[in-house]
Design an enzyme around this catalytic site. Structure first.
Site, PDB file in Angstrom:
ATOM      1  N   PHE A  86       0.817  -1.218   0.000  1.00 38.80           N
ATOM      2  CA  PHE A  86       0.000   0.000   0.000  1.00 38.80           C
ATOM      3  C   PHE A  86       0.853   1.271   0.000  1.00 38.80           C
ATOM      4  O   PHE A  86       0.330   2.374  -0.173  1.00 38.80           O
ATOM      5  CB  PHE A  86      -0.941   0.026   1.207  1.00 38.80           C
ATOM      6  N   ARG A  87       2.153   1.124   0.207  1.00 33.68           N
ATOM      7  CA  ARG A  87       3.025   2.303   0.106  1.00 33.68           C
ATOM      8  C   ARG A  87       3.120   2.801  -1.338  1.00 33.68           C
ATOM      9  O   ARG A  87       3.562   3.913  -1.586  1.00 33.68           O
ATOM     10  CB  ARG A  87       4.427   1.986   0.627  1.00 33.68           C
ATOM     11  N   GLU A  95      -9.667  -2.824   0.249  1.00 38.86           N
ATOM     12  CA  GLU A  95      -9.245  -3.955   1.076  1.00 38.86           C
ATOM     13  C   GLU A  95     -10.405  -4.545   1.853  1.00 38.86           C
ATOM     14  O   GLU A  95     -11.345  -3.839   2.247  1.00 38.86           O
ATOM     15  CB  GLU A  95      -8.158  -3.489   2.062  1.00 38.86           C
ATOM     16  N   SER A  97     -12.541  -5.741   4.883  1.00 43.38           N
ATOM     17  CA  SER A  97     -12.766  -4.953   6.100  1.00 43.38           C
ATOM     18  C   SER A  97     -12.896  -5.835   7.321  1.00 43.38           C
ATOM     19  O   SER A  97     -13.782  -6.698   7.388  1.00 43.38           O
ATOM     20  CB  SER A  97     -14.047  -4.120   5.956  1.00 43.38           C
ATOM     21  N   LEU A  98     -12.046  -5.572   8.310  1.00 39.08           N
ATOM     22  CA  LEU A  98     -12.175  -6.276   9.592  1.00 39.08           C
ATOM     23  C   LEU A  98     -13.135  -5.537  10.526  1.00 39.08           C
ATOM     24  O   LEU A  98     -13.316  -5.943  11.663  1.00 39.08           O
ATOM     25  CB  LEU A  98     -10.800  -6.433  10.253  1.00 39.08           C
ATOM     26  N   ALA A 184       0.703   0.576 -16.236  1.00 34.55           N
ATOM     27  CA  ALA A 184       1.992  -0.102 -16.467  1.00 34.55           C
ATOM     28  C   ALA A 184       3.170   0.706 -15.935  1.00 34.55           C
ATOM     29  O   ALA A 184       4.169   0.136 -15.494  1.00 34.55           O
ATOM     30  CB  ALA A 184       2.173  -0.383 -17.960  1.00 34.55           C
ATOM     31  N   ASN A 189       7.351   0.558 -11.717  1.00 33.47           N
ATOM     32  CA  ASN A 189       8.009   1.108 -10.511  1.00 33.47           C
ATOM     33  C   ASN A 189       7.901   0.115  -9.358  1.00 33.47           C
ATOM     34  O   ASN A 189       8.878  -0.149  -8.636  1.00 33.47           O
ATOM     35  CB  ASN A 189       7.356   2.447 -10.151  1.00 33.47           C
ATOM     36  N   ARG A 194      10.080  -4.138  -5.860  1.00 29.72           N
ATOM     37  CA  ARG A 194       9.594  -5.294  -5.085  1.00 29.72           C
ATOM     38  C   ARG A 194       9.938  -6.633  -5.713  1.00 29.72           C
ATOM     39  O   ARG A 194       9.927  -7.642  -5.004  1.00 29.72           O
ATOM     40  CB  ARG A 194       8.069  -5.188  -4.900  1.00 29.72           C
TER      41      ARG A 194
HETATM   42  C1  FAD Z   1      13.491  -2.360   0.068  1.00 30.52           C
HETATM   43  C2  FAD Z   1      12.538  -1.294   0.543  1.00 30.52           C
HETATM   44  C3  FAD Z   1      12.616  -0.835   1.843  1.00 30.52           C
HETATM   45  C4  FAD Z   1      11.746   0.158   2.289  1.00 30.52           C
HETATM   46  N1  FAD Z   1      11.831   0.601   3.570  1.00 30.52           N
HETATM   47  C5  FAD Z   1      10.977   1.544   4.029  1.00 30.52           C
HETATM   48  C6  FAD Z   1      11.035   2.015   5.377  1.00 30.52           C
HETATM   49  O1  FAD Z   1      11.839   1.577   6.163  1.00 30.52           O
HETATM   50  N2  FAD Z   1      10.144   2.950   5.774  1.00 30.52           N
HETATM   51  C7  FAD Z   1       9.227   3.491   4.922  1.00 30.52           C
HETATM   52  O2  FAD Z   1       8.460   4.346   5.314  1.00 30.52           O
HETATM   53  N3  FAD Z   1       9.144   3.063   3.631  1.00 30.52           N
HETATM   54  C8  FAD Z   1       9.990   2.120   3.175  1.00 30.52           C
HETATM   55  N4  FAD Z   1       9.880   1.685   1.880  1.00 30.52           N
HETATM   56  C9  FAD Z   1       8.830   2.222   1.034  1.00 30.52           C
HETATM   57  C10 FAD Z   1       9.388   3.246   0.015  1.00 30.52           C
HETATM   58  O3  FAD Z   1       9.974   4.355   0.673  1.00 30.52           O
HETATM   59  C11 FAD Z   1       8.278   3.721  -0.919  1.00 30.52           C
HETATM   60  O4  FAD Z   1       7.280   4.378  -0.158  1.00 30.52           O
HETATM   61  C12 FAD Z   1       7.615   2.578  -1.660  1.00 30.52           C
HETATM   62  O5  FAD Z   1       8.576   1.705  -2.194  1.00 30.52           O
HETATM   63  C13 FAD Z   1       6.732   3.128  -2.785  1.00 30.52           C
HETATM   64  O6  FAD Z   1       7.570   3.616  -3.809  1.00 30.52           O
HETATM   65  P1  FAD Z   1       7.188   4.867  -4.686  1.00 30.52           P
HETATM   66  O7  FAD Z   1       6.966   6.071  -3.814  1.00 30.52           O
HETATM   67  O8  FAD Z   1       8.229   4.993  -5.750  1.00 30.52           O
HETATM   68  O9  FAD Z   1       5.823   4.375  -5.360  1.00 30.52           O
HETATM   69  P2  FAD Z   1       4.479   5.167  -5.647  1.00 30.52           P
HETATM   70  O10 FAD Z   1       3.940   5.743  -4.374  1.00 30.52           O
HETATM   71  O11 FAD Z   1       3.588   4.245  -6.425  1.00 30.52           O
HETATM   72  O12 FAD Z   1       4.930   6.382  -6.527  1.00 30.52           O
HETATM   73  C14 FAD Z   1       5.383   6.169  -7.865  1.00 30.52           C
HETATM   74  C15 FAD Z   1       6.205   7.363  -8.276  1.00 30.52           C
HETATM   75  O13 FAD Z   1       5.349   8.513  -8.310  1.00 30.52           O
HETATM   76  C16 FAD Z   1       6.061   9.649  -7.821  1.00 30.52           C
HETATM   77  N5  FAD Z   1       5.403  10.145  -6.605  1.00 30.52           N
HETATM   78  C17 FAD Z   1       4.410   9.538  -5.913  1.00 30.52           C
HETATM   79  N6  FAD Z   1       4.027  10.292  -4.883  1.00 30.52           N
HETATM   80  C18 FAD Z   1       4.812  11.389  -4.889  1.00 30.52           C
HETATM   81  C19 FAD Z   1       4.931  12.516  -4.054  1.00 30.52           C
HETATM   82  N7  FAD Z   1       4.177  12.708  -2.968  1.00 30.52           N
HETATM   83  N8  FAD Z   1       5.852  13.442  -4.364  1.00 30.52           N
HETATM   84  C20 FAD Z   1       6.653  13.306  -5.442  1.00 30.52           C
HETATM   85  N9  FAD Z   1       6.616  12.231  -6.273  1.00 30.52           N
HETATM   86  C21 FAD Z   1       5.695  11.292  -6.006  1.00 30.52           C
HETATM   87  C22 FAD Z   1       7.495   9.199  -7.552  1.00 30.52           C
HETATM   88  O14 FAD Z   1       8.252   9.400  -8.719  1.00 30.52           O
HETATM   89  C23 FAD Z   1       7.332   7.731  -7.307  1.00 30.52           C
HETATM   90  O15 FAD Z   1       8.501   6.959  -7.547  1.00 30.52           O
HETATM   91  C24 FAD Z   1      10.752   0.695   1.415  1.00 30.52           C
HETATM   92  C25 FAD Z   1      10.681   0.209   0.107  1.00 30.52           C
HETATM   93  C26 FAD Z   1      11.553  -0.767  -0.326  1.00 30.52           C
HETATM   94  C27 FAD Z   1      11.432  -1.262  -1.742  1.00 30.52           C
END
Ligand code: FAD
Length: 233
Positions: A86-87, A95, A97-98, A184, A189, A194
């Site tokens: 969900f990050r 999702e 619901s519990l 896509a 990404n 992942r």
């Molecule tokens: C190995 C690993 C370890 C990690 N460890 C941690 C951790 O310890 N703690 C933690 O909190 N997270 C952690 N993360 C999560 C990570 O920081 C990202 O939140 C997550 O991988 C989602 O990636 P993303 O932001 O690129 O993807 P998405 O949220 O899908 O975003 C895709 C792309 O859109 C753009 N984008 C999206 N939102 C914004 C925004 N607000 N501002 C500017 N550009 C944006 C960026 O270019 C981004 O790459 C981890 C991830 C991985 C893979």
């Protein structure tokens, strides 16, 4: 969405999980036509020039033509995997619901071979196998906690406590399920992060399956993504 999806699209993984491609409006032509509209051109069949165009767009990170498509996945996974998933904000989630539905008693119990130790420093961990005895001990400890947690959950619900509160006893190894709709570009990404050696083993297993579906729907785009070091455009 128009379906180009084969009828049986469920891949089971871990002990109670699955990835199912529910539907997809996604093919390589969606990228080509997203780009070629700049010249008021539209293709209905891929040819070599279209494959070259996709490669150019990927290499030079012209990302927006990769957004004119959608994959809708149905996923069942442990809560800790879902939290990582969900990050990824570029996409839509709904999702289980519990609050509204009862929890199931499915919890993630890693296979013996997947119980591991963590060696090294943050950012540079390696994960090593543990002895069979420690693996078995881990599984037994998890099972005991899961059984107690679920028993307490059921007792609280039976006593009249709201599910939304009783769920507090459930650990992150409990299974959840969700729908995820993503284009896509955001999918690549996700895969770059992942389906990677740096990702946690469990979400990586899911990402491998997701990548298989992506490759099936958009083979040229996928091949370029792999060839160009798995950098999302
Ligand atoms: C190995 C690993 C370890 C990690 N460890 C941690 C951790 O310890 N703690 C933690 O909190 N997270 C952690 N993360 C999560 C990570 O920081 C990202 O939140 C997550 O991988 C989602 O990636 P993303 O932001 O690129 O993807 P998405 O949220 O899908 O975003 C895709 C792309 O859109 C753009 N984008 C999206 N939102 C914004 C925004 N607000 N501002 C500017 N550009 C944006 C960026 O270019 C981004 O790459 C981890 C991830 C991985 C893979």
């Amino acid at each position: 969405m128009s379906a180009h999806v084969p009828p049986d699209t469920t891949v089971e993984l871990l002990d109670h999980g699955f990835v199912r491609l529910d539907d997809a409006l996604a093919d390589d032509l969606s990228v080509v036509n997203g780009a070629r509209v700049s010249f008021a051109r539209r293709k209905t069949q891929m040819d070599d020039s279209d494959a070259a165009l996709i490669r150019f767009l990927m290499r030079d990170r012209h990302g927006s033509p990769f957004e004119h498509n959608a994959f809708r996945f149905h996923i069942r996974c442990p809560i800790f995997v879902a939290r990582e998933w969900f990050r990824h904000r570029i996409g839509s989630f709904n999702e289980f619901s519990l609050r509204y539905a009862a929890a199931s008693d499915d919890f993630y119990l890693p296979a013996i071979a997947d119980v591991r130790s963590q060696v090294g420093k943050p950012g540079a961990y390696t994960f090593e196998p543990v002895t069979p005895a420690l693996a078995e001990q881990t599984r037994e400890a998890l099972q005991a906690v899961y059984a107690k947690a679920y028993e307490t959950y059921e007792e609280l619900v039976a006593a009249g406590v709201a599910r939304e509160l009783a769920r507090c006893v459930l650990p992150v190894g409990a299974y959840t399920q969700f729908y995820w709709t993503v284009n896509a570009r955001a999918l690549m990404n996700f895969l770059s992060l992942r389906n990677s050696e740096f990702a946690q083993l469990e979400i990586r297993r899911y990402a491998e399956v997701v990548e298989g579906f992506f490759a099936g729907q958009m083979p040229v785009t996928h091949a370029c993504f792999v060839e160009l070091d798995r950098v999302a455009p």
